[in-house]
Design a protein around this motif. Sequence first.
Motif, PDB file in Angstrom:
ATOM      1  N   ASP A 193       0.819  -1.219   0.000  1.00 29.99           N
ATOM      2  CA  ASP A 193       0.000   0.000   0.000  1.00 29.99           C
ATOM      3  C   ASP A 193       0.849   1.265   0.000  1.00 29.99           C
ATOM      4  N   ARG A 194       1.974   1.226   0.684  1.00 31.21           N
ATOM      5  CA  ARG A 194       2.816   2.421   0.795  1.00 31.21           C
ATOM      6  C   ARG A 194       3.887   2.513  -0.293  1.00 31.21           C
ATOM      7  N   ARG A 195       3.924   1.560  -1.207  1.00 30.73           N
ATOM      8  CA  ARG A 195       4.982   1.542  -2.215  1.00 30.73           C
ATOM      9  C   ARG A 195       4.886   2.749  -3.141  1.00 30.73           C
ATOM     10  N   GLN A 196       3.631   3.186  -3.432  1.00 35.05           N
ATOM     11  CA  GLN A 196       3.461   4.292  -4.358  1.00 35.05           C
ATOM     12  C   GLN A 196       4.023   5.606  -3.793  1.00 35.05           C
ATOM     13  N   ARG A 197       4.112   5.741  -2.465  1.00 31.50           N
ATOM     14  CA  ARG A 197       4.599   6.976  -1.845  1.00 31.50           C
ATOM     15  C   ARG A 197       6.089   6.958  -1.559  1.00 31.50           C
ATOM     16  N   LEU A 198       6.753   5.901  -1.894  1.00 29.71           N
ATOM     17  CA  LEU A 198       8.166   5.774  -1.584  1.00 29.71           C
ATOM     18  C   LEU A 198       8.996   6.005  -2.830  1.00 29.71           C
ATOM     19  N   SER A 199      10.146   6.519  -2.643  1.00 26.94           N
ATOM     20  CA  SER A 199      11.088   6.659  -3.746  1.00 26.94           C
ATOM     21  C   SER A 199      11.744   5.320  -4.028  1.00 26.94           C
ATOM     22  N   VAL A 200      12.521   5.290  -5.062  1.00 24.76           N
ATOM     23  CA  VAL A 200      13.174   4.036  -5.433  1.00 24.76           C
ATOM     24  C   VAL A 200      14.135   3.573  -4.338  1.00 24.76           C
ATOM     25  N   ARG A 201      14.891   4.510  -3.781  1.00 25.62           N
ATOM     26  CA  ARG A 201      15.852   4.152  -2.731  1.00 25.62           C
ATOM     27  C   ARG A 201      15.128   3.632  -1.490  1.00 25.62           C
ATOM     28  N   GLU A 202      14.049   4.331  -1.081  1.00 28.09           N
ATOM     29  CA  GLU A 202      13.310   3.894   0.107  1.00 28.09           C
ATOM     30  C   GLU A 202      12.637   2.544  -0.138  1.00 28.09           C
ATOM     31  N   LEU A 203      12.155   2.321  -1.388  1.00 25.68           N
ATOM     32  CA  LEU A 203      11.525   1.047  -1.705  1.00 25.68           C
ATOM     33  C   LEU A 203      12.528  -0.104  -1.592  1.00 25.68           C
ATOM     34  N   ALA A 204      13.744   0.152  -2.063  1.00 28.69           N
ATOM     35  CA  ALA A 204      14.782  -0.870  -1.946  1.00 28.69           C
ATOM     36  C   ALA A 204      15.094  -1.169  -0.479  1.00 28.69           C
ATOM     37  N   MET A 205      15.136  -0.124   0.331  1.00 30.21           N
ATOM     38  CA  MET A 205      15.397  -0.337   1.755  1.00 30.21           C
ATOM     39  C   MET A 205      14.273  -1.139   2.399  1.00 30.21           C
ATOM     40  N   LYS A 206      13.025  -0.844   1.990  1.00 31.26           N
ATOM     41  CA  LYS A 206      11.911  -1.603   2.548  1.00 31.26           C
ATOM     42  C   LYS A 206      11.986  -3.093   2.161  1.00 31.26           C
ATOM     43  N   PHE A 207      12.334  -3.342   0.903  1.00 30.18           N
ATOM     44  CA  PHE A 207      12.466  -4.735   0.461  1.00 30.18           C
ATOM     45  C   PHE A 207      13.566  -5.450   1.240  1.00 30.18           C
ATOM     46  N   GLU A 208      14.675  -4.773   1.447  1.00 29.19           N
ATOM     47  CA  GLU A 208      15.757  -5.389   2.226  1.00 29.19           C
ATOM     48  C   GLU A 208      15.311  -5.669   3.650  1.00 29.19           C
ATOM     49  N   LYS A 209      14.554  -4.697   4.211  1.00 28.25           N
ATOM     50  CA  LYS A 209      14.060  -4.903   5.569  1.00 28.25           C
ATOM     51  C   LYS A 209      13.092  -6.085   5.617  1.00 28.25           C
ATOM     52  N   GLY A 210      12.212  -6.211   4.603  1.00 31.67           N
ATOM     53  CA  GLY A 210      11.289  -7.349   4.557  1.00 31.67           C
ATOM     54  C   GLY A 210      12.015  -8.671   4.396  1.00 31.67           C
ATOM     55  N   LEU A 211      13.087  -8.660   3.587  1.00 34.31           N
ATOM     56  CA  LEU A 211      13.875  -9.883   3.418  1.00 34.31           C
ATOM     57  C   LEU A 211      14.511 -10.309   4.727  1.00 34.31           C
ATOM     58  N   ASN A 212      15.056  -9.337   5.458  1.00 36.79           N
ATOM     59  CA  ASN A 212      15.649  -9.663   6.763  1.00 36.79           C
ATOM     60  C   ASN A 212      14.595 -10.206   7.723  1.00 36.79           C
ATOM     61  N   THR A 213      13.400  -9.575   7.671  1.00 40.27           N
ATOM     62  CA  THR A 213      12.316 -10.049   8.552  1.00 40.27           C
ATOM     63  C   THR A 213      11.921 -11.482   8.208  1.00 40.27           C
ATOM     64  N   LYS A 219      13.260 -11.634  -1.684  1.00 39.62           N
ATOM     65  CA  LYS A 219      14.632 -11.579  -2.167  1.00 39.62           C
ATOM     66  C   LYS A 219      14.680 -11.136  -3.629  1.00 39.62           C
ATOM     67  N   LEU A 220      13.751 -11.735  -4.441  1.00 42.38           N
ATOM     68  CA  LEU A 220      13.686 -11.319  -5.844  1.00 42.38           C
ATOM     69  C   LEU A 220      13.307  -9.840  -5.970  1.00 42.38           C
ATOM     70  N   ALA A 221      12.336  -9.413  -5.133  1.00 42.89           N
ATOM     71  CA  ALA A 221      11.932  -7.993  -5.182  1.00 42.89           C
ATOM     72  C   ALA A 221      13.079  -7.081  -4.763  1.00 42.89           C
ATOM     73  N   SER A 222      13.847  -7.495  -3.751  1.00 43.43           N
ATOM     74  CA  SER A 222      14.987  -6.688  -3.312  1.00 43.43           C
ATOM     75  C   SER A 222      16.030  -6.566  -4.411  1.00 43.43           C
ATOM     76  N   GLU A 223      16.291  -7.689  -5.102  1.00 38.55           N
ATOM     77  CA  GLU A 223      17.262  -7.629  -6.200  1.00 38.55           C
ATOM     78  C   GLU A 223      16.773  -6.723  -7.326  1.00 38.55           C
ATOM     79  N   ASP A 224      15.446  -6.814  -7.637  1.00 44.70           N
ATOM     80  CA  ASP A 224      14.888  -5.916  -8.661  1.00 44.70           C
ATOM     81  C   ASP A 224      14.996  -4.457  -8.237  1.00 44.70           C
ATOM     82  N   ALA A 225      14.719  -4.183  -6.948  1.00 39.39           N
ATOM     83  CA  ALA A 225      14.814  -2.801  -6.451  1.00 39.39           C
ATOM     84  C   ALA A 225      16.246  -2.280  -6.540  1.00 39.39           C
ATOM     85  N   LYS A 226      17.220  -3.138  -6.177  1.00 37.57           N
ATOM     86  CA  LYS A 226      18.623  -2.719  -6.287  1.00 37.57           C
ATOM     87  C   LYS A 226      18.989  -2.427  -7.735  1.00 37.57           C
TER      88      LYS A 226
END
Length: 492
Positions: free
Chosen positions: A67-87, A167-174
Amino acid sequence: MTRAATLDYGGKGETLRPGPLRPANIIRAKFPTYKNGLNGIVVKLADGPEMPSVKETVTKETADILDRRQRLSVRELAMKFEKGLNTATLLSNEVKWRQVALLERDILLKNLKTVLESLRGRVTGKTKAELEDSISMVDILAVQLSKREAELLQQKEEVTKLAKSLKLASEDAKRIVEEERASAHTEIESARSAVQRVQQALQEHEKISKTTGKQDMVELKKEVREARRIKMLHHPSKAMDLENEIKILRKTFAERSMDCVNLLKELELHKRPQGNDIPVFDLEGLQCLGSILRIVAQSGAAMDFSNISIQWFRVHPKESNKEIISGATRSVYAPEPHDVGRYLEAEISFGGEIAIAKTAGPIDPDAGLVEYVETLVKKRETEFNVVVLQLNGIDQPKESVHVLNIGKLRMRLSKGKTVVAKEFYSSSMQLCGVRGGGEAASQAMFWRPRNDLSMVLAFETTRERNTAIMLTRRFAIDCNIILAGPGDKTPW
């Protein structure tokens, strides 16, 4: 008979590692704890608040991220994906730890059941009934553990799938971040080069405009002057008409003044006693500033004044005292601004007798000269074109034209870039009209800047000469200095 001691299998696999998953509301359900009561072994289930399952928590956080992906920049989206992967990784580890704990508890239940089965044939009565209840309770716990194990296996599969997708989403974001960063660097470099090109173009334009602007300004001034000249030639202005009228009025005034002077001279001649052999002299010329006065014989006979002593005086109209004009010893004298409003008188020593020639009235000012000088006073400095006739009493070539600059604090005489004289107004400075006679006396001025330098300057017109004298004296008065000629004692 050996009696079963207090059994406690609840706290062995319960303690979990601390980590960032504690605030994420991960399930922390406790295994039932066994305690020894009054009547034997009693099973007590742990009470606690109901916690959401791992699947619900992961689904909720994933939906929140989407839901919040549309309000995030590319860098913040990548950070969120990394955080989700760690979780997800931590959740997978948590599931593994809980599965290990379940396996240990299953082994413990099996051992407990074996011990209870071995005790079944050894006890009787009430203790045997309690033992049967305990065995049935262990069977129930075994069934619960098998269900819980199946749920954990299913959650493990879901968490594994979620971790792979994250993990795939994080790699795409990077990858997207790297592409955006590269494109941003490219755009920045292109913008910098464009700015440099614009700056260079502006500098070149400024240089060209400075050089061409001066040339255009000079050419424009020439064109304006030429246009004004052509307009004046073909369309005479009102100023030219007024100037012509002023010339006509001056000519008429001069004629009327000359008639008046002649009448006064005739009246003076009739008043003189008869039988006097001393020649009678008179002053010829307009009695105004800008003219030249000459001593002539009233008889009209030509006189040689080379051997005759002459001295000019200023006479105040209300006071009878006379002021000698030092250096005025010729038959010709040009009045200067100092003489305006006073009578001029010439004493001629002829044959041991003294004859007097006097103006019929005070010297009149030049029309409009005072107003013109007041206009020049408002300027910081005024320039006049002059010719140096004499320098320290030595005649100079008359071909060279100098510039006389009269300022509020000083005077400067220069020729091109060479400065001949430059002095501030002081009490040692002297300034007056030329008193030595000559046809150009009305256009010449005597100036002594300092004690070791004196010069005679000739102006283009008589009006410029009188303007320069009046303007210089006016500026000197503002500096508390009175400029006069040699021998002058009375201020004007």
